[in-house]
Structure formats: C-alpha cells, structure tokens
Design an enzyme around this catalytic site. Structure first.
Site, PDB file in Angstrom:
ATOM      1  N   CYS A   1       1.144  -1.283   0.446  1.00 34.58           N
ATOM      2  CA  CYS A   1      -0.387   0.213  -0.023  1.00 34.58           C
ATOM      3  C   CYS A   1       1.216   1.628  -0.500  1.00 34.58           C
ATOM      4  O   CYS A   1       1.426   1.602  -0.756  1.00 34.58           O
ATOM      5  CB  CYS A   1      -0.806  -0.354   1.194  1.00 34.58           C
ATOM      6  SG  CYS A   1      -2.165   0.850   1.290  1.00 34.58           S
TER       7      CYS A   1
ATOM      8  N   HIS B   1      -4.049  -4.663  -0.073  1.00 30.89           N
ATOM      9  CA  HIS B   1      -3.738  -5.469   1.572  1.00 30.89           C
ATOM     10  C   HIS B   1      -3.577  -7.185   0.915  1.00 30.89           C
ATOM     11  O   HIS B   1      -4.949  -7.257   1.762  1.00 30.89           O
ATOM     12  CB  HIS B   1      -4.291  -5.068   2.602  1.00 30.89           C
ATOM     13  CG  HIS B   1      -4.245  -3.493   2.752  1.00 30.89           C
ATOM     14  ND1 HIS B   1      -3.220  -3.213   3.569  1.00 30.89           N
ATOM     15  CD2 HIS B   1      -4.994  -2.057   2.265  1.00 30.89           C
ATOM     16  CE1 HIS B   1      -3.737  -1.788   3.813  1.00 30.89           C
ATOM     17  NE2 HIS B   1      -4.037  -1.206   2.864  1.00 30.89           N
TER      18      HIS B   1
ATOM     19  N   GLU C   1      -2.811  -8.852   3.047  1.00 30.54           N
ATOM     20  CA  GLU C   1      -3.241  -9.344   5.059  1.00 30.54           C
ATOM     21  C   GLU C   1      -4.498  -8.982   4.770  1.00 30.54           C
ATOM     22  O   GLU C   1      -5.311  -9.471   5.760  1.00 30.54           O
ATOM     23  CB  GLU C   1      -2.385  -8.339   5.867  1.00 30.54           C
ATOM     24  CG  GLU C   1      -2.832  -7.268   5.678  1.00 30.54           C
ATOM     25  CD  GLU C   1      -1.969  -5.928   4.811  1.00 30.54           C
ATOM     26  OE1 GLU C   1      -1.779  -6.410   4.688  1.00 30.54           O
ATOM     27  OE2 GLU C   1      -2.360  -4.964   4.678  1.00 30.54           O
TER      28      GLU C   1
END
Lengths: 215, 254
Positions: free
Chosen positions: A79, A181, A183
C-alpha cells in the site's frame, strides 16, 4: 529473520500476524541494526506520503532501507509502502520518496469514487514467484486514493481496472510491492506472504495453514 | 474490475455471538472469531459485527472483540453498535478494526463524523442509517434511532447526504420495514440513497432469497449486500450466493 519496518504507521500487526499464519516469525521494529541482520524486509503502511517520509527520516530509516535494497535483500512494500518506493507523490508536493523505482504517485481521477475501497482484480502481466498458486485476475482488497505511475514498463507486475487502468503491483530485481493489502485479502493474500517467505528462506515450506482448512 | 461485496452480519452480546450460531460442525458457536473465520473461508468479502451489549462494560467488550478478531481474521471487518465518541472510534481502530460504524451518535451530533474522518480518514468511518418509510406518494423515509423505535423526523436520504458531507466514507442502509421479513431489500429506498451520495452503499434488511441480492445490486445500484439469517441458518452458503450473483452478470469474488 523477517523484519517489518515500523515508522509509526498503523497496520503493522496485521502484516505480522499474516506471516505468523503462514508459519513465519516476523519481527516489528525500527532498529537499523536489526534491519541489517534481516533476511527479508517489509514496508507496510497507511497514511499520507509526506508524513510517512518524515517519520522514516526522523527514525533514521531512509538510508538503511536504500542500502539494504541495494544489497539485494528481498523487499516487500504494501500500500503506502509501494508508493514510498517512488520518486515523488502528488499527495505531498516537494517531498522526495525513496526513489528506488522510477516514476511518481498520482491521485485517482475525479471520474471514479475516491478512495478506491473494496475488492478488485489484479491482472498479472508476467511470471513472478510471489504469485505462485494465485490465478490471474484474482481479487485483492484495496483502500487507497493515489496510484503509482512507473516510468519503466518493465517494472509493472500487475494492473487493475477502476475507471482507469492503474498499476497495482511492481517488481524490480529484489523488490516487489503491491497497492492492495494481502493481509486483508483472505487466503490468496496470505499466499503472497507465504511466497515472499519462500523467496526469503530458500527451501522453506509452509506449515499448510493457508491451504484452506482453518480448524 | 471493481467487485460487489457480500457481507454477513453477526450480532454480538457481551463478546458472544447471539445470532448466526447455526453452523453444524463448529466447536464454539458463540465465539465470534471462530464464526468469522468460517465466513472468511466460505468467501465472505467483509464482516460486520453489531454489538448489542447493554451494560456499562460495553466499551471494554467491543474493544476486546475487535482485538480478538484482528488476531484471526484476514478480511476487513467493521464494528458497530453504540459507538458514541471519537475515543470509542480510536480505541476500536487501535484494536485492529478496519472500519467503525456510527448510528445514533452521528444523528445526535453529525460533527462526530467530521472529527473522526479528519483524524482517521473517511475510508474507516461508516454511517449506519435505519430508515422507515413514512409516506408512499411521494415516497419518503425517515431515519430512526434506537433500532427503529424512535423517529428523528429526519429525511433518510437528506441525512445520508449530510453524513457523507461530514466525512462518512460508506453508508450501511437498513430498511426497518423490511428487516426480518425476508421480502427483499427496499429497492426504492436503496436507489434513492445510492443516487444521493458518491460513496458505497451497503444494502441491509429483507434478504430472503438469492434473487434479492441480485436485485438490490442490479436495480438499486448497491455496492454491497449485508445479510444475516440467510447465511446464519445455512439456507444458502456465501459461495452459492456468489455463484448466483455471478450467473446474473454481477462481478463478485469467487
């Protein structure tokens, strides 16, 4: 050791636990000496470009990052950590980025809803070990208002459509970075971290937690 | 291509899920994290936790919930229910929530949206609007407080517009008329709000069939569909819902 660079931005714990989930310990910190021991570095981040560069400067992290990347250490940006690799950003005029990748960062056009929030597809333009086991056009989770514009087409790894086609992933020698992202992108996102761990630790194999059964 | 989202909603009381506990093969059906992980594996795009705890320990329990979820979840999640102040918002974001949803507190003081959006960014500030139709011709809806019990007299569409102007980055729009009916989402209400704002609108209230999910995206322009009972009681899996939407030409993550 894998080192997640802390410069006061949020989102670090979620990156750390993604590595934990695939079976790799990642240390979070801002100690240049620990960075120089690390076999792999991760630069996450949410927030504004100028404030992030100022935090990196204040903590004395800019030179160590540039030096470690030049030394060939596997490096992953996420990001804002992607955007910081570039030379400059429209978000913070006059602030120099890390300048690892040539090009700049520009705001998404007014013709689309900004910020771009939600799931979108990454079209994979060339082979990359970080996408092992990840089909082309898989969906990942995005939250951002700015996009990177690399000067060299060869640095582009993935693109994404959102009113315009923008670069959602770059890859340059030992550096890879994504606008989305991983995650927050469920199983396929965890696989990106797993693949990065495999890049860092040759011959490492995951414990299998990412394959689907969560029980 | 930007994808439409399916969002299961879990009601949580004192840290335990009180609706949506009907998974057959789960060790602890009241554990929000275990249920949430199951929805993640099934393909849920996001999760919303609605805290319905009515006690003075409420604040601590929802912060604990956010921390617990952030440890185990790898999709974005929103926490809502009784969040009043900027301190509440900060505590939840610091605990790992991706977004925080405000309802009554924003209606009482819209400025709280502006304060939170300025500090943390619009992308993590959701405004939840509980709307009830008050006239048929012309159609008009009002925003209600306290789970639909107290009218504010405020036009729901105008309130949506103001909330976004204050800084809300997303609207979670629940039709109180349709909630629990399984008769389908309120299409005219959703369309009116979608057309009034330039942020994503999550449609909520009334989902009973998979066609309902398709209709509110296709006919009202919703960016996401929130549903509880059709998923909790295993009438449909998330995957079935997504395959149905994809077959209808709606781009979803499968």
């Amino acid at each position: 050791m894998l080192y997640v660079i802390d410069y006061g931005s949020g989102n670090l714990r979620s990156v750390q636990k993604a590595f934990e989930r695939v079976g790799v310990h990642a240390e979070v910190g801002s100690d240049p000496r620990r960075m120089s021991d690390a076999k792999g570095l991760v630069l996450p981040g949410v927030g504004a470009f100028g404030a992030a560069m100022a935090d990196l400067e204040r903590r004395g992290l800019v030179e160590p990052i540039v030096e470690r990347i030049a030394a060939g250490v596997p490096f992953l940006g996420v990001c804002l950590g992607l955007q910081l690799l570039f030379e400059r950003s429209e978000e913070s005029p006059g602030v120099a980025g890390l300048g690892i990748i040539r090009g700049d960062v520009r705001r998404l056009p007014d013709t689309v809803k900004v910020p771009h929030i939600g799931w979108n597809q990454a079209d994979i333009l060339r082979d990359c070990d970080l996408f092992d086991g990840i089909p082309d056009s898989s969906a990942f989770y995005f939250v951002h208002s700015y996009v990177v514009v690399p000067t060299r087409p060869a640095d582009v790894l993935t693109t994404t459509e959102y009113g315009v086609t923008f670069v959602s992933g770059v890859s340059f020698e030992n550096v890879a970075a994504f606008q989305f992202h991983p995650e927050k992108s469920s199983i396929l996102g965890l696989r990106v971290y797993e693949n990065f761990a495999r890049r860092v630790y040759e011959g490492w194999e995951p414990a299998g937690a990412v394959e689907g059964d969560d029980a | 291509m930007h994808l439409k989202r399916i969002i299961p909603c879990l009601d949580v009381d004192k840290g335990r899920v009180v609706k949506g506990t009907n998974f057959v093969d789960i060790r602890d059906a009241g554990d929000p994290v275990e249920l949430a992980s199951r929805y993640d594996l099934e393909g849920a795009d996001e999760l919303v936790f609605l805290d319905i705890t009515a006690s003075h320990e409420k604040r601590d329990t929802i912060v604990e919930l956010a921390r617990h979820c952030a440890e185990e979840l790898f999709i974005p999640f929103t926490i809502g229910g009784g969040i009043r102040t900027e301190d509440d918002v900060r505590a939840l974001l610091n605990a790992g929530a991706d977004k925080v949803s405000l309802n009554s507190a924003a209606l009482n003081d819209p400025g709280v949206l502006a304060v939170c959006a300025r500090r943390y960014g619009s992308q993590c500030i959701v405004v939840a609007i509980d709307a009830k139709q008050v006239s048929a011709d012309p159609p008009r809806w009002e925003a209600f407080l306290n789970g639909g019990r107290v009218s504010t007299g405020r036009d729901a569409v105008a309130w949506a517009r103001e909330a976004v102007a204050q800084g809300a980055g997303e609207i979670l729009l629940t039709s109180m008329d349709r909630d629990g009916t399984k008769d389908g989402y309120d299409i005219p209400l959703t369309r009116a709000v979608v057309q009034a704002v330039n942020v994503p609108v999550i449609a909520s209230g009334g989902a009973g069939t998979l066609d309902h999910l398709v209709e509110v995206v296709r006919d009202a322009g919703a960016d996401a569909v929130l549903a509880a009972s059709i998923f909790h009681y295993h009438e449909y899996t998330i995957r079935e819902a997504k395959e149905h939407m994809a077959a209808a030409g709606i781009p979803v993550r499968i």
